[in-house]
Design a protein around this motif. Structure first.
Motif, PDB file in Angstrom:
ATOM      1  N   PRO A  41       0.815  -1.217   0.000  1.00 37.70           N
ATOM      2  CA  PRO A  41       0.000   0.000   0.000  1.00 37.70           C
ATOM      3  C   PRO A  41       0.845   1.262   0.000  1.00 37.70           C
ATOM      4  O   PRO A  41       1.903   1.323   0.629  1.00 37.70           O
ATOM      5  CB  PRO A  41      -0.784  -0.116   1.306  1.00 37.70           C
ATOM      6  N   ILE A  42       0.372   2.277  -0.712  1.00 36.61           N
ATOM      7  CA  ILE A  42       0.927   3.626  -0.602  1.00 36.61           C
ATOM      8  C   ILE A  42      -0.239   4.616  -0.620  1.00 36.61           C
ATOM      9  O   ILE A  42      -1.364   4.266  -0.982  1.00 36.61           O
ATOM     10  CB  ILE A  42       1.928   3.988  -1.730  1.00 36.61           C
ATOM     11  N   GLU A  43       0.052   5.846  -0.232  1.00 37.20           N
ATOM     12  CA  GLU A  43      -0.931   6.933  -0.330  1.00 37.20           C
ATOM     13  C   GLU A  43      -0.186   8.194  -0.735  1.00 37.20           C
ATOM     14  O   GLU A  43       0.862   8.503  -0.179  1.00 37.20           O
ATOM     15  CB  GLU A  43      -1.646   7.136   1.001  1.00 37.20           C
ATOM     16  N   THR A  44      -0.718   8.889  -1.719  1.00 37.40           N
ATOM     17  CA  THR A  44      -0.116  10.135  -2.182  1.00 37.40           C
ATOM     18  C   THR A  44      -1.053  11.300  -1.872  1.00 37.40           C
ATOM     19  O   THR A  44      -2.253  11.098  -1.671  1.00 37.40           O
ATOM     20  CB  THR A  44       0.170  10.093  -3.694  1.00 37.40           C
ATOM     21  N   VAL A  88      -1.090   9.025 -12.516  1.00 36.18           N
ATOM     22  CA  VAL A  88      -0.164  10.144 -12.715  1.00 36.18           C
ATOM     23  C   VAL A  88       0.582  10.479 -11.411  1.00 36.18           C
ATOM     24  O   VAL A  88       1.809  10.646 -11.435  1.00 36.18           O
ATOM     25  CB  VAL A  88      -0.910  11.370 -13.274  1.00 36.18           C
ATOM     26  N   PRO A  89      -0.099  10.548 -10.247  1.00 35.28           N
ATOM     27  CA  PRO A  89       0.667  10.740  -9.011  1.00 35.28           C
ATOM     28  C   PRO A  89       1.663   9.608  -8.746  1.00 35.28           C
ATOM     29  O   PRO A  89       2.733   9.839  -8.195  1.00 35.28           O
ATOM     30  CB  PRO A  89      -0.417  10.781  -7.923  1.00 35.28           C
ATOM     31  N   LEU A  90       1.300   8.395  -9.158  1.00 41.36           N
ATOM     32  CA  LEU A  90       2.222   7.271  -8.994  1.00 41.36           C
ATOM     33  C   LEU A  90       3.523   7.507  -9.751  1.00 41.36           C
ATOM     34  O   LEU A  90       4.611   7.177  -9.252  1.00 41.36           O
ATOM     35  CB  LEU A  90       1.561   5.976  -9.477  1.00 41.36           C
ATOM     36  N   ALA A  91       3.431   8.067 -10.945  1.00 37.87           N
ATOM     37  CA  ALA A  91       4.629   8.324 -11.739  1.00 37.87           C
ATOM     38  C   ALA A  91       5.581   9.244 -10.998  1.00 37.87           C
ATOM     39  O   ALA A  91       6.796   8.997 -10.932  1.00 37.87           O
ATOM     40  CB  ALA A  91       4.237   8.946 -13.077  1.00 37.87           C
ATOM     41  N   ARG A  92       5.039  10.306 -10.412  1.00 37.12           N
ATOM     42  CA  ARG A  92       5.867  11.231  -9.645  1.00 37.12           C
ATOM     43  C   ARG A  92       6.464  10.542  -8.423  1.00 37.12           C
ATOM     44  O   ARG A  92       7.643  10.685  -8.103  1.00 37.12           O
ATOM     45  CB  ARG A  92       5.007  12.438  -9.247  1.00 37.12           C
ATOM     46  N   TYR A  93       5.661   9.733  -7.746  1.00 42.92           N
ATOM     47  CA  TYR A  93       6.096   9.022  -6.537  1.00 42.92           C
ATOM     48  C   TYR A  93       7.258   8.076  -6.848  1.00 42.92           C
ATOM     49  O   TYR A  93       8.269   8.056  -6.128  1.00 42.92           O
ATOM     50  CB  TYR A  93       4.905   8.239  -5.992  1.00 42.92           C
ATOM     51  N   VAL A  94       7.124   7.294  -7.919  1.00 44.11           N
ATOM     52  CA  VAL A  94       8.156   6.318  -8.257  1.00 44.11           C
ATOM     53  C   VAL A  94       9.456   7.013  -8.659  1.00 44.11           C
ATOM     54  O   VAL A  94      10.556   6.596  -8.274  1.00 44.11           O
ATOM     55  CB  VAL A  94       7.670   5.378  -9.375  1.00 44.11           C
ATOM     56  N   ALA A  95       9.337   8.089  -9.443  1.00 42.34           N
ATOM     57  CA  ALA A  95      10.533   8.821  -9.841  1.00 42.34           C
ATOM     58  C   ALA A  95      11.218   9.445  -8.627  1.00 42.34           C
ATOM     59  O   ALA A  95      12.449   9.451  -8.515  1.00 42.34           O
ATOM     60  CB  ALA A  95      10.163   9.904 -10.847  1.00 42.34           C
ATOM     61  N   GLN A 100      14.898   4.205  -3.379  1.00 45.40           N
ATOM     62  CA  GLN A 100      14.529   3.527  -2.144  1.00 45.40           C
ATOM     63  C   GLN A 100      13.543   2.378  -2.378  1.00 45.40           C
ATOM     64  O   GLN A 100      13.147   1.705  -1.422  1.00 45.40           O
ATOM     65  CB  GLN A 100      13.905   4.545  -1.176  1.00 45.40           C
ATOM     66  N   LEU A 101      13.149   2.159  -3.624  1.00 44.57           N
ATOM     67  CA  LEU A 101      12.166   1.134  -3.941  1.00 44.57           C
ATOM     68  C   LEU A 101      12.835  -0.084  -4.563  1.00 44.57           C
ATOM     69  O   LEU A 101      13.860   0.025  -5.231  1.00 44.57           O
ATOM     70  CB  LEU A 101      11.113   1.682  -4.910  1.00 44.57           C
ATOM     71  N   ALA A 102      12.225  -1.253  -4.352  1.00 51.20           N
ATOM     72  CA  ALA A 102      12.678  -2.488  -4.998  1.00 51.20           C
ATOM     73  C   ALA A 102      11.853  -2.699  -6.263  1.00 51.20           C
ATOM     74  O   ALA A 102      10.619  -2.673  -6.216  1.00 51.20           O
ATOM     75  CB  ALA A 102      12.513  -3.671  -4.053  1.00 51.20           C
ATOM     76  N   ASP A 137      11.966  -1.429 -13.924  1.00 45.09           N
ATOM     77  CA  ASP A 137      13.135  -0.579 -14.118  1.00 45.09           C
ATOM     78  C   ASP A 137      13.719  -0.893 -15.497  1.00 45.09           C
ATOM     79  O   ASP A 137      14.358  -1.918 -15.694  1.00 45.09           O
ATOM     80  CB  ASP A 137      14.171  -0.857 -13.023  1.00 45.09           C
ATOM     81  N   ARG A 138      13.388  -0.034 -16.462  1.00 41.62           N
ATOM     82  CA  ARG A 138      13.822  -0.125 -17.858  1.00 41.62           C
ATOM     83  C   ARG A 138      13.092  -1.197 -18.662  1.00 41.62           C
ATOM     84  O   ARG A 138      12.961  -1.055 -19.870  1.00 41.62           O
ATOM     85  CB  ARG A 138      15.339  -0.337 -17.949  1.00 41.62           C
ATOM     86  N   GLN A 139      12.612  -2.238 -18.025  1.00 47.34           N
ATOM     87  CA  GLN A 139      11.839  -3.247 -18.722  1.00 47.34           C
ATOM     88  C   GLN A 139      10.816  -3.857 -17.769  1.00 47.34           C
ATOM     89  O   GLN A 139      10.964  -3.786 -16.549  1.00 47.34           O
ATOM     90  CB  GLN A 139      12.748  -4.344 -19.283  1.00 47.34           C
ATOM     91  N   LEU A 140       9.777  -4.469 -18.352  1.00 47.72           N
ATOM     92  CA  LEU A 140       8.731  -5.083 -17.534  1.00 47.72           C
ATOM     93  C   LEU A 140       8.111  -6.229 -18.320  1.00 47.72           C
ATOM     94  O   LEU A 140       7.596  -6.035 -19.431  1.00 47.72           O
ATOM     95  CB  LEU A 140       7.654  -4.058 -17.158  1.00 47.72           C
TER      96      LEU A 140
END
Length: 415
Positions: A41-44, A88-95, A100-102, A137-140
Motif C-alpha cells: 500500500p501507498i498513499e499520495t 499520474v501521481p504514482l509516476a511522480r512518486y516512483v521517480a 529507495q524502492l525495490a 526498471d527499464r523493462q517489464l
C-alpha cells in the motif's frame, strides 16, 4: 438567523450507513486480494502540480484547481490541482523514491480522486479508485499484464456480482492500423473518437474519422475492429491474418502472450475475451488495455479498466520506468450495482449484538455485558436511552442487529 438548507452537492456522493458498510466491505475485499498478490500500500497527496496532471492526458476542463477563498499576494497555490486519477501521481512518486524502492515495484492505492465531469448515473466528481500497478526498471515482463485480470477475476468472483467479462486489447493494434490508414499524426484524437463508439454510434465515429482525414476504406477497416461475436481464439486468428505493419504485428504478438498468460494462471475462459474494438481514451496507454463489464447489466457500464504505459515517469526522470495497472472505480460501481439489484446493502450497523437496557437502574450491568462481549471479539452496542423494551427491539430490527441481549434482575442474579 436563517438556517442553511441541508442538501447534497451534485456529483459528490455520500452513503447511508447500510450502504457505507457495504462499501467498506467491498473495499476491504479488494485490499485483501491486492495484498494476496504481493502489492504494497501507498498513499499520495490529493494535490499535484497542475502541469503534471495536464502533461499525461488530463483534460483541463475536468481538473479541479486549488485555491484559498482569500488568496494572499504570493498566489502560492495557483499551480496546484486535485488529482484526476492515481496513475499520474504514482509516476511522480516512483521517480521521486526510485532509489529507495525495490523493482519491479508492486503497489496498491485506494483513495478518492476528483474529475469535473457532468454528474449523471454512475459518474461523479469525487469517487474512490482502487488501483494496482507494477512498475519496472527499464523493462517489464508481459507476465505482469497477464496477472492483472487474474486479480480482478478473483475479486469480482468473490463479490458475487454475476457474470462479467474482462475485455482486452493492445493499443499497438490500434496505432498500427491508424498509421496505415493515414491517421498516425492524429492518433490521439482518432483513438478518443473510436473510444466513444458505444456512446455516439458507428456513424458519428465514422464522420469524426473522416474529418480527421480518413478515407471511406480506412474508416471501414478501423470499424471492422469494433463489434462482432467472435470468441477470443477467433479474434486472434482473424487479427493474425491481417497484414498491416510492424506496430500492428507487435501488438498482436503481445496480445497472444498475455492471453496465454491468462490461461496459464487459470483465469476462466468466460471471464475474459479479446476485443480489438476496445480503445480506452487516456493518452498514456501504449500496450495492453483492459475494461470489465457485467454481462447481465450492460447499463452499469465499465466497472474496471487499465493498461500498460511504457514511460509514464518521463516528465521526472530519464530512467525508463514502464508499468501496467488496473483500477476499480468503487464509488462509481457500487451505486449502479445497488440500483440493478446485483448487490443489496445489509445491516446499518457493524454491531452484531444490541444489549438492551432492561431498566434505568441497570445501566452499569448493561455496560459490563457489552464490555464482556467486545472482549470476546463480538461487536456490540449498548442501548443507553430510557425507552420501553418494545422500542428497543424496534430499534434493533431497524439497524439489523442479529441478537438482542435482554438481562433482567433474575438473569443478572443467576449470571
Amino acid at each position: 438567523m436563517s438556517k442553511i438548507k441541508p442538501e447534497p452537492i451534485s456529483g459528490f456522493p455520500e452513503f447511508l450507513p447500510d450502504e457505507q458498510i457495504t462499501f467498506d466491505w467491498a473495499r476491504d475485499l479488494i485490499r485483501r486480494h491486492y495484498e494476496s498478490f504481493g502489492f504494497s500500500p501507498i498513499e499520495t497527496p490529493a494535490v499535484e502540480r497542475a502541469e503534471v496532471l495536464l502533461a499525461k492526458g488530463g483534460n483541463d476542463r475536468e481538473i479541479y484547481g486549488l485555491h484559498r477563498l482569500a488568496e494572499d499576494e504570493s498566489g502560492g497555490d495557483a499551480d496546484l490541482a486535485l488529482h484526476f486519477d492515481l496513475t499520474v501521481p504514482l509516476a511522480r512518486y516512483v521517480a521521486q523514491y526510485a532509489g529507495q524502492l525495490a523493482f519491479p515495484f508492486r503497489r496498491y492505492q485506494i483513495q478518492p480522486v476528483w474529475r469535473g465531469e457532468r454528474p449523471q448515473a454512475g459518474r461523479y466528481r469525487q469517487f474512490y479508485q482502487c488501483d494496482i500497478d507494477v512498475i519496472g526498471d527499464r523493462q517489464l515482463s508481459l507476465f505482469n499484464d497477464a496477472e492483472m485480470p487474474a486479480v480482478i477475476s478473483g475479486i469480482f468472483s468473490e463479490m458475487e456480482i454475476g457474470p462479467f467479462t474482462i475485455r482486452i486489447n493492445n493499443r499497438k493494434v490500434l496505432r498500427g492500423l491508424l498509421a496505415d490508414i493515414g491517421l498516425g499524426d492524429d492518433e490521439a484524437e482518432a483513438i478518443r473518437a473510436f473510444d466513444r463508439i458505444d456512446k455516439i454510434g458507428r456513424a458519428n465515429v465514422a464522420e469524426q474519422l473522416r474529418q480527421l482525414g480518413a478515407t471511406d476504406e480506412g474508416v471501414d477497416r478501423l470499424l471492422a475492429l469494433a463489434g462482432g461475436t467472435r470468441s477470443t481464439d477467433e479474434w486472434m486468428e482473424w487479427l493474425e491474418a491481417q497484414d498491416v505493419n510492424e506496430t500492428f504485428a507487435e501488438g498482436i504478438a503481445e496480445l497472444r502472450t498475455v492471453v496465454e498468460g491468462f490461461r496459464a494462471m487459470g483465469v476462466p475462459e468466460d471471464h475474459f475475451r479479446v476485443d480489438p474494438g476496445l480503445a480506452r481514451g487516456l493518452d498514456y496507454y501504449t500496450g495492453t488495455i483492459y475494461e470489465t463489464r457485467l454481462d447481465d447489466h450492460p447499463e452499469v457500464g465499465s466497472i474496471c479498466g487499465g493498461g500498460r504505459y511504457e514511460n509514464l515517469a518521463e516528465n521526472y526522470t530519464n530512467r525508463k520506468l514502464p508499468g501496467v495497472g488496473i483500477s476499480i472505480g468503487l464509488t462509481r460501481m457500487l451505486p449502479r450495482l445497488f440500483e440493478a439489484g446485483v448487490l443489496t446493502p445489509g445491516r446499518s450497523t457493524p454491531a452484531r449484538v444490541l444489549v438492551s437496557l432492561f431498566s434505568p437502574d441497570q445501566w452499569a450491568d448493561a455496560l459490563k455485558i457489552g464490555a464482556a462481549l467486545r472482549e470476546a471479539g463480538i461487536p456490540t452496542e449498548v442501548y443507553a436511552e430510557k425507552k420501553k423494551l418494545k422500542q428497543q427491539l424496534k430499534y434493533a430490527a431497524r439497524k439489523g442487529h442479529d441478537l438482542v441481549v435482554i438481562a433482567g434482575p433474575s438473569e443478572l442474579e443467576t449470571g
